[in-house]
Each structure stands twice: as C-alpha cells, then as structure tokens.
Design a protein around this motif. Sequence first.
Motif, PDB file in Angstrom:
ATOM      1  N   GLN A   1       0.827  -1.208   0.000  1.00 20.94           N
ATOM      2  CA  GLN A   1       0.000   0.000   0.000  1.00 20.94           C
ATOM      3  C   GLN A   1       0.863   1.259   0.000  1.00 20.94           C
ATOM      4  N   ARG A   2       1.977   1.249   0.747  1.00 26.01           N
ATOM      5  CA  ARG A   2       2.839   2.416   0.786  1.00 26.01           C
ATOM      6  C   ARG A   2       3.464   2.686  -0.581  1.00 26.01           C
ATOM      7  N   VAL A   3       3.892   1.643  -1.265  1.00 24.43           N
ATOM      8  CA  VAL A   3       4.460   1.813  -2.610  1.00 24.43           C
ATOM      9  C   VAL A   3       3.406   2.373  -3.556  1.00 24.43           C
ATOM     10  N   ALA A   4       2.184   1.859  -3.463  1.00 30.52           N
ATOM     11  CA  ALA A   4       1.105   2.356  -4.326  1.00 30.52           C
ATOM     12  C   ALA A   4       0.818   3.829  -4.052  1.00 30.52           C
ATOM     13  N   GLN A   5       0.784   4.201  -2.782  1.00 30.53           N
ATOM     14  CA  GLN A   5       0.533   5.602  -2.442  1.00 30.53           C
ATOM     15  C   GLN A   5       1.649   6.508  -2.952  1.00 30.53           C
ATOM     16  N   HIS A   6       2.872   6.029  -2.890  1.00 30.82           N
ATOM     17  CA  HIS A   6       3.981   6.845  -3.361  1.00 30.82           C
ATOM     18  C   HIS A   6       3.960   6.978  -4.885  1.00 30.82           C
ATOM     19  N   ILE A   7       3.524   5.945  -5.569  1.00 27.69           N
ATOM     20  CA  ILE A   7       3.398   6.045  -7.030  1.00 27.69           C
ATOM     21  C   ILE A   7       2.379   7.117  -7.391  1.00 27.69           C
ATOM     22  N   VAL A   8       1.264   7.141  -6.687  1.00 29.68           N
ATOM     23  CA  VAL A   8       0.244   8.174  -6.943  1.00 29.68           C
ATOM     24  C   VAL A   8       0.812   9.555  -6.644  1.00 29.68           C
ATOM     25  N   SER A   9       1.575   9.675  -5.550  1.00 32.02           N
ATOM     26  CA  SER A   9       2.147  10.961  -5.187  1.00 32.02           C
ATOM     27  C   SER A   9       3.130  11.454  -6.242  1.00 32.02           C
ATOM     28  N   GLU A  10       4.008  10.564  -6.709  1.00 28.89           N
ATOM     29  CA  GLU A  10       4.977  10.953  -7.743  1.00 28.89           C
ATOM     30  C   GLU A  10       4.278  11.268  -9.059  1.00 28.89           C
ATOM     31  N   SER A  11       3.224  10.537  -9.381  1.00 25.19           N
ATOM     32  CA  SER A  11       2.465  10.824 -10.603  1.00 25.19           C
ATOM     33  C   SER A  11       1.814  12.190 -10.526  1.00 25.19           C
ATOM     34  N   THR A  12       1.280  12.525  -9.345  1.00 29.13           N
ATOM     35  CA  THR A  12       0.698  13.861  -9.164  1.00 29.13           C
ATOM     36  C   THR A  12       1.748  14.944  -9.345  1.00 29.13           C
ATOM     37  N   SER A  13       2.947  14.703  -8.819  1.00 30.19           N
ATOM     38  CA  SER A  13       4.017  15.704  -8.930  1.00 30.19           C
ATOM     39  C   SER A  13       4.415  15.933 -10.378  1.00 30.19           C
ATOM     40  N   ILE A  14       4.547  14.867 -11.155  1.00 30.84           N
ATOM     41  CA  ILE A  14       4.972  15.035 -12.554  1.00 30.84           C
ATOM     42  C   ILE A  14       3.890  15.733 -13.363  1.00 30.84           C
ATOM     43  N   ILE A  15       2.612  15.446 -13.072  1.00 31.67           N
ATOM     44  CA  ILE A  15       1.523  16.137 -13.783  1.00 31.67           C
ATOM     45  C   ILE A  15       1.498  17.610 -13.410  1.00 31.67           C
ATOM     46  N   ASN A  16       1.745  17.914 -12.127  1.00 31.55           N
ATOM     47  CA  ASN A  16       1.804  19.320 -11.714  1.00 31.55           C
ATOM     48  C   ASN A  16       2.953  20.044 -12.408  1.00 31.55           C
ATOM     49  N   GLU A  17       4.083  19.368 -12.575  1.00 28.76           N
ATOM     50  CA  GLU A  17       5.206  19.982 -13.286  1.00 28.76           C
ATOM     51  C   GLU A  17       4.860  20.237 -14.750  1.00 28.76           C
ATOM     52  N   LEU A  18       4.185  19.275 -15.371  1.00 26.93           N
ATOM     53  CA  LEU A  18       3.775  19.468 -16.769  1.00 26.93           C
ATOM     54  C   LEU A  18       2.787  20.622 -16.891  1.00 26.93           C
ATOM     55  N   THR A  19       1.883  20.742 -15.922  1.00 25.72           N
ATOM     56  CA  THR A  19       0.925  21.850 -15.943  1.00 25.72           C
ATOM     57  C   THR A  19       1.632  23.180 -15.787  1.00 25.72           C
ATOM     58  N   ALA A  20       2.612  23.231 -14.869  1.00 32.43           N
ATOM     59  CA  ALA A  20       3.366  24.478 -14.673  1.00 32.43           C
ATOM     60  C   ALA A  20       4.143  24.856 -15.925  1.00 32.43           C
ATOM     61  N   ILE A  21       4.722  23.853 -16.602  1.00 36.81           N
ATOM     62  CA  ILE A  21       5.460  24.131 -17.836  1.00 36.81           C
ATOM     63  C   ILE A  21       4.519  24.643 -18.915  1.00 36.81           C
ATOM     64  N   ALA A  22       3.333  24.016 -19.012  1.00 38.95           N
ATOM     65  CA  ALA A  22       2.359  24.469 -20.016  1.00 38.95           C
ATOM     66  C   ALA A  22       1.917  25.899 -19.745  1.00 38.95           C
ATOM     67  N   ARG A  23       1.696  26.227 -18.469  1.00 37.96           N
ATOM     68  CA  ARG A  23       1.309  27.603 -18.132  1.00 37.96           C
ATOM     69  C   ARG A  23       2.430  28.576 -18.451  1.00 37.96           C
ATOM     70  N   GLU A  24       3.665  28.177 -18.171  1.00 37.24           N
ATOM     71  CA  GLU A  24       4.798  29.052 -18.459  1.00 37.24           C
ATOM     72  C   GLU A  24       4.949  29.278 -19.959  1.00 37.24           C
ATOM     73  N   ASP A  25       4.748  28.212 -20.738  1.00 34.21           N
ATOM     74  CA  ASP A  25       4.823  28.363 -22.198  1.00 34.21           C
ATOM     75  C   ASP A  25       3.722  29.279 -22.713  1.00 34.21           C
ATOM     76  N   THR A  26       2.544  29.202 -22.086  1.00 32.22           N
ATOM     77  CA  THR A  26       1.428  30.036 -22.536  1.00 32.22           C
ATOM     78  C   THR A  26       1.690  31.510 -22.298  1.00 32.22           C
ATOM     79  N   THR A  27       2.323  31.831 -21.186  1.00 36.38           N
ATOM     80  CA  THR A  27       2.510  33.236 -20.813  1.00 36.38           C
ATOM     81  C   THR A  27       3.898  33.774 -21.156  1.00 36.38           C
ATOM     82  N   ARG A  28       4.833  32.882 -21.559  1.00 32.67           N
ATOM     83  CA  ARG A  28       6.209  33.354 -21.771  1.00 32.67           C
ATOM     84  C   ARG A  28       6.303  34.388 -22.895  1.00 32.67           C
TER      85      ARG A  28
END
Length: 357
Positions: free
Chosen positions: A139-166
Amino acid sequence: MALFFLLWVVAPLSCVVGYLYWVAHDQYASYVGFTVRSEEVSSGIEILGGITDLSGSSTSDTEILYKFINSRQMVEAVNRDLDLASIYENPDDPVFGMPLDGTIEDMQAYWRRVVKIYFDTRSGLLELRIVAFAPEDAQRVAQHIVSESTSIINELTAIAREDTTRYAREVLDRTIERLKEARQAINTFRARTQIVDPLADTQGHLGLLNNLQTQLAMALIELDMVRQTARSGDPRITQGERKVQVIEARISEERNRFGSETETEDDTYSRLVGEYEELAVELEFANSSYLSALAAYDSALAEAQRKSRYVAAYQDPTLAQSAEYPQRFLISALTFGALLLSFMILCLVYYSLRDRQ
C-alpha cells in the motif's frame, strides 16, 4: 522411459512445488486506479454563448504516466523515500525477492515484476497492481506512485502555463523597456533645454509677439500724429522713433527664436518643437504598446489559470487482507503442463528416430 519421465517431469515438478509451498513467501497485492483530468473553466463570453467544456480526460498525459511509472526516475524516487531494498530483499526467497546488493538496473527490472500497469487506451484509465511481502508495504508503494504521478503532472501543468505566458511576458518586457527609454528621452530633452513643454512655451512667445506687434502699431500711430502737429526736431518725434525702433528690435529678436539664418539650428524654436513632437509621439506610441501588451499578458495569464490538469484516483490504494501471490496452484499446473508436453515431444522424437533405424 519411466526413468526418463521421473527425471524430466517428476523431479523438476517436485522442486517447483516444494519451493512454492515450503520456501516461497506470501505476497500481498495493493490495487490503485487513476486517470488524468483536464479542467478548463470557460470564460464569461463562452458561458453566455453556450460553449462550455468543463472537464475532459487527457489521453496523452495518461500515456506519459504509463511510461513514467516504469521509468528509472520513478524507481529512484520511490527507492529514495521508501528504501526498496528493505521492502523486497528476501534472502529466504531468492526467486521472488529482489537480488541482494543489486544495481539500479537490477532494481528497475525487478520493479517491472512487482508493479503491473493496465492501461485502457479508449477511456484513458490506469490501473496498477503492486505486490510486496507485507500488505502495508504494497500500500505504501502504491501511495507513493500516486504521489509521484501527481508531482509530474503538476510539473507538466506548470510548464504548459509558463509556455502560454512566456511570449506575452517577453513582449510586455520589451514594451516596458521602450516606455522607459521614451520617458528618459523626454526628461533628457527637458533638462537640456530647460523647457517643460515647447508647445506651451511657443504659445507664450506667440502671445508676446502679438502684443509687441500691437504696441508697434500704436507707437506708429502716435508717431504719425506727433509729426502732423509738431515741428521738425521736436523731442517727442525723436522719443517716438526710438520707441518704434525698440519695439521693432524686440519683434525681430522674438521672430529669430522661431528660426533664423543667423542662428544655429539647435537654438531655434522650430527645431525644439520638432524634436519634442518626435519624442512625444514616441512616448505616446510606447505607452499605447505597453497598454496593449499588458492587456495581452493579463489575458494569457487568465487563460493559463483557467486550464489545469490533475491526477484523479477512482480507486485508492487498497490494503490486502490475504495473500494472492505467488499463485502456487496455477504455477504448479503450468509447470506440469509444460514438462509433460516437452516429455511427450521428446518421446515422439525418440520413437520416430528409432523406427527409422
């Protein structure tokens, strides 16, 4: 033939069954399911026009997660936070345990054994099965996979926002610099000429010139009247002529301020007014460009803020109560079937070769 059957089928099958039932440790599975959602809050115009699309799934982002979960970056992140060796290394079970003191490549290969991903390309849903020797570890490994997946999606969203406004930000920065330069040029001109507004100053001088011309006309009239009534050599005539000469000299001097062949071009009001008008037009254009760039940047920023992506879990990591793996009976049956099939093939080959002799 019976001896060959014992050596080829019974002996290996006995080893496999013995290892599965007496050596292999129980493994517990944790299941988790999620997808990537894309939220786009429509603007007021789109809502009034009836064009709304409040949510949707992004298959491309889910495909990125599919690759990311199996990547070395994910393995390193989970190992850094949870220490995979302490979870999966099992000297008593070398077949199903992780190799002792293995490299990161060995760890990644073992990761793909214990983390299975099921990806539905049509709906964009991801379902993971994570196994471990303890239900809490899975269960801990599964929770950490979800956490890391959330982090990478947040990074992609931040990059997309930066590209939009750059690009809008770059244009805004250029217009700000241009506006600063235009204002600095105006200030330099005023410091050099000691004139705040040449246009207003010119209007003042024009008023003075008109006043002098009026006084000249009145002085000429008075001089003519004196000449008609006084004799030649009268002091009033001399005084009137001197007054006319003074006014004419003053008018000539004031007119020379607006342009004269005897003065340099930089000293004339026409040159100063022309230079000031150029600077004023440049300042006005820079100010208009700045306002347009600022509006475009605010619009791009609002557009970027309206778009967001996030990991939506439709099944949280589960905590197993009973061991599902290894599937002892299934592995034993498959092993028996494979050994028996190979034994029969070898027997057929043997009898075929013997009959041909």
